[in-house]
Design a protein around this motif. Structure first.
Motif, PDB file in Angstrom:
ATOM      1  N   PRO A  71     -87.983  13.030 -45.534  1.00  0.00           N
ATOM      2  CA  PRO A  71     -89.039  13.991 -45.842  1.00  0.00           C
ATOM      3  C   PRO A  71     -88.990  14.452 -47.300  1.00  0.00           C
ATOM      4  O   PRO A  71     -87.916  14.734 -47.832  1.00  0.00           O
ATOM      5  CB  PRO A  71     -88.759  15.157 -44.890  1.00  0.00           C
ATOM      6  N   CYS A  72     -90.165  14.508 -47.917  1.00  0.00           N
ATOM      7  CA  CYS A  72     -90.287  15.040 -49.274  1.00  0.00           C
ATOM      8  C   CYS A  72     -89.729  16.458 -49.294  1.00  0.00           C
ATOM      9  O   CYS A  72     -90.027  17.257 -48.412  1.00  0.00           O
ATOM     10  CB  CYS A  72     -91.758  15.055 -49.692  1.00  0.00           C
ATOM     11  N   ARG A  73     -88.947  16.768 -50.296  1.00  0.00           N
ATOM     12  CA  ARG A  73     -88.329  18.091 -50.374  1.00  0.00           C
ATOM     13  C   ARG A  73     -89.374  19.181 -50.632  1.00  0.00           C
ATOM     14  O   ARG A  73     -89.121  20.355 -50.390  1.00  0.00           O
ATOM     15  CB  ARG A  73     -87.297  18.131 -51.493  1.00  0.00           C
ATOM     16  N   ALA A  74     -90.557  18.772 -51.122  1.00  0.00           N
ATOM     17  CA  ALA A  74     -91.604  19.761 -51.410  1.00  0.00           C
ATOM     18  C   ALA A  74     -92.571  19.923 -50.245  1.00  0.00           C
ATOM     19  O   ALA A  74     -92.924  21.041 -49.887  1.00  0.00           O
ATOM     20  CB  ALA A  74     -92.371  19.371 -52.671  1.00  0.00           C
ATOM     21  N   CYS A  75     -93.021  18.804 -49.641  1.00  0.00           N
ATOM     22  CA  CYS A  75     -94.085  18.902 -48.636  1.00  0.00           C
ATOM     23  C   CYS A  75     -93.710  18.327 -47.279  1.00  0.00           C
ATOM     24  O   CYS A  75     -94.471  18.467 -46.322  1.00  0.00           O
ATOM     25  CB  CYS A  75     -95.356  18.219 -49.145  1.00  0.00           C
ATOM     26  N   GLY A  76     -92.595  17.640 -47.188  1.00  0.00           N
ATOM     27  CA  GLY A  76     -92.158  17.122 -45.895  1.00  0.00           C
ATOM     28  C   GLY A  76     -92.673  15.742 -45.528  1.00  0.00           C
ATOM     29  O   GLY A  76     -92.215  15.142 -44.558  1.00  0.00           O
ATOM     30  N   SER A  77     -93.635  15.215 -46.297  1.00  0.00           N
ATOM     31  CA  SER A  77     -94.142  13.866 -45.991  1.00  0.00           C
ATOM     32  C   SER A  77     -93.066  12.825 -46.270  1.00  0.00           C
ATOM     33  O   SER A  77     -92.230  13.020 -47.146  1.00  0.00           O
ATOM     34  CB  SER A  77     -95.352  13.537 -46.867  1.00  0.00           C
ATOM     35  N   PRO A  78     -93.100  11.700 -45.556  1.00  0.00           N
ATOM     36  CA  PRO A  78     -92.099  10.658 -45.796  1.00  0.00           C
ATOM     37  C   PRO A  78     -92.254  10.054 -47.194  1.00  0.00           C
ATOM     38  O   PRO A  78     -93.360   9.720 -47.611  1.00  0.00           O
ATOM     39  CB  PRO A  78     -92.405   9.607 -44.719  1.00  0.00           C
ATOM     40  N   ILE A  79     -91.127   9.907 -47.886  1.00  0.00           N
ATOM     41  CA  ILE A  79     -91.120   9.282 -49.207  1.00  0.00           C
ATOM     42  C   ILE A  79     -91.386   7.791 -49.053  1.00  0.00           C
ATOM     43  O   ILE A  79     -90.866   7.151 -48.144  1.00  0.00           O
ATOM     44  CB  ILE A  79     -89.760   9.509 -49.909  1.00  0.00           C
ATOM     45  N   PHE A  97     -91.807   7.407 -54.384  1.00  0.00           N
ATOM     46  CA  PHE A  97     -92.720   8.514 -54.678  1.00  0.00           C
ATOM     47  C   PHE A  97     -93.173   9.180 -53.393  1.00  0.00           C
ATOM     48  O   PHE A  97     -93.041   8.618 -52.302  1.00  0.00           O
ATOM     49  CB  PHE A  97     -93.934   8.024 -55.480  1.00  0.00           C
ATOM     50  N   CYS A  98     -93.714  10.375 -53.548  1.00  0.00           N
ATOM     51  CA  CYS A  98     -94.287  11.093 -52.411  1.00  0.00           C
ATOM     52  C   CYS A  98     -95.800  10.899 -52.444  1.00  0.00           C
ATOM     53  O   CYS A  98     -96.448  11.301 -53.411  1.00  0.00           O
ATOM     54  CB  CYS A  98     -93.972  12.588 -52.478  1.00  0.00           C
ATOM     55  N   PRO A  99     -96.367  10.280 -51.416  1.00  0.00           N
ATOM     56  CA  PRO A  99     -97.800   9.980 -51.417  1.00  0.00           C
ATOM     57  C   PRO A  99     -98.678  11.230 -51.401  1.00  0.00           C
ATOM     58  O   PRO A  99     -99.855  11.153 -51.736  1.00  0.00           O
ATOM     59  CB  PRO A  99     -98.000   9.143 -50.151  1.00  0.00           C
ATOM     60  N   VAL A 100     -98.116  12.360 -51.040  1.00  0.00           N
ATOM     61  CA  VAL A 100     -98.911  13.593 -50.993  1.00  0.00           C
ATOM     62  C   VAL A 100     -98.776  14.377 -52.304  1.00  0.00           C
ATOM     63  O   VAL A 100     -99.762  14.785 -52.908  1.00  0.00           O
ATOM     64  CB  VAL A 100     -98.502  14.471 -49.789  1.00  0.00           C
ATOM     65  N   CYS A 101     -97.546  14.569 -52.760  1.00  0.00           N
ATOM     66  CA  CYS A 101     -97.338  15.321 -54.008  1.00  0.00           C
ATOM     67  C   CYS A 101     -97.787  14.537 -55.238  1.00  0.00           C
ATOM     68  O   CYS A 101     -98.064  15.116 -56.285  1.00  0.00           O
ATOM     69  CB  CYS A 101     -95.871  15.686 -54.162  1.00  0.00           C
TER      70      CYS A 101
END
Length: 271
Positions: free
Chosen positions: A244-252, A264-268
């Motif tokens: 989980p992305c440390r900022a938003c929780g989405s999978p890296i 990369f984080c696809p959301v951030c």
DNA sequence: AAAAGCCCCTGGATGC
DNA sequence: TGCATCCAGGGGCTTT
């Protein structure tokens, strides 16, 4: 292995201890990336004035000429008063009056090159077209943006290239792009001044922080005193695919760019 | 000219 | 256990 932070941390860990010493002998082991460029015994008697860093290169200034060191992918240095017996992957011992500098480099992508005094160091082929130092005073956001706009490629590749700015390798490229909120596959010519400014700041912040905590120890990196770094514990995206992305929780996410992994984080990092 | 691919090398992890 | 395959922090050189 070593990017700017690891090289700088290594430099700081032995520069003071080797400065002022006299070379007693230089022993070279298995071939590295390039030949030394002189007979090792001709360096005996030379004095080591100090150690500088340019990009990922270390420059040992001698009273005549300099030694250029590169750690490649798997290199590390140790500086010890009384070194142990050289191991299988120890390919250089620079024995001085103050201790021995030993290069350990299993993959042998590293290098030790003698640059004679008469050839200007900056003009040396290996240092000639390096970009600006990211932690120095010559790294400006506006210039960075202008240079990005002239390129026709993606931003991650430019960071790795080292012609615009030096020292950013595969770990810190992903980390800086995450911090700036920019997707690694973004075309350079489409980056706005505002985003280039964010990336400029992120590069400096990430690299400075990594130096501060001793670099990244992924496998076996250690400085010349044998101490590990701790940046890998703070990595936001590098090596974290699926986590989980440390900022938003989405999978890296992990992708391949130019035969290297990118994270990369696809959301951030929307674009 | 500039960008993209190709290698150099060893070892560890993974899969069959 | 053995063997094949893939991957790893870089970057100069060759090809497109």
């Amino acid at each position: 292995m070593p990017e700017l932070p690891e090289v700088e941390v290594t430099r700081q860990s032995f520069a003071d201890r080797i400065a002022g010493s006299h070379i007693l002998a230089l022993r070279m082991g298995k071939a590295l990336r390039w030949p030394l460029g002189c007979e090792p015994q001709t360096l005996a008697g030379r004095q080591v004035l100090g150690v500088r860093r340019r990009g990922k290169y270390l420059l040992l200034d001698l009273d005549q000429g300099l030694l250029l060191l590169h750690l490649g992918m798997s290199g590390s240095l140790r500086f010890e008063r009384v070194p142990g017996e050289a191991g299988k992957h120890d390919h250089m011992d620079l024995q001085t009056s103050q201790g021995t500098l030993r290069l350990h480099d299993p993959r042998r992508f590293g290098a030790v090159v003698f640059v004679p005094a008469e050839s200007s160091p900056a003009a040396h082929k290996l240092l000639g077209k390096l970009g600006v130092e990211p932690l120095g005073d010559d790294f400006h956001a506006l210039d960075f943006w202008k240079a990005l706009k002239k390129r026709k490629t993606v931003v991650k590749q430019v960071l790795l290239g080292g012609e615009l700015v030096v020292g950013v390798g595969n770990i810190y490229a992903s980390e800086a792009l995450f911090m700036a909120g920019i997707r690694p596959s973004t075309r350079t010519e489409r980056i706005s001044l505002a985003r280039a400014t964010r990336l400029h700041a992120a590069i400096r912040t990430v690299l400075a922080r990594a130096v501060e905590i001793g670099g990244s120890t992924l496998k076996d990196f250690s400085n010349a005193k044998g101490e590990s770094g701790y940046f890998q514990l703070e990595a936001a995206v590098y090596g974290r695919q699926g986590l989980p992305c440390r900022a938003c929780g989405s999978p890296i996410k992990a992708i391949r760019q130019g035969q290297r992994s990118t994270f990369f984080c696809p959301v951030c990092q929307k674009s």
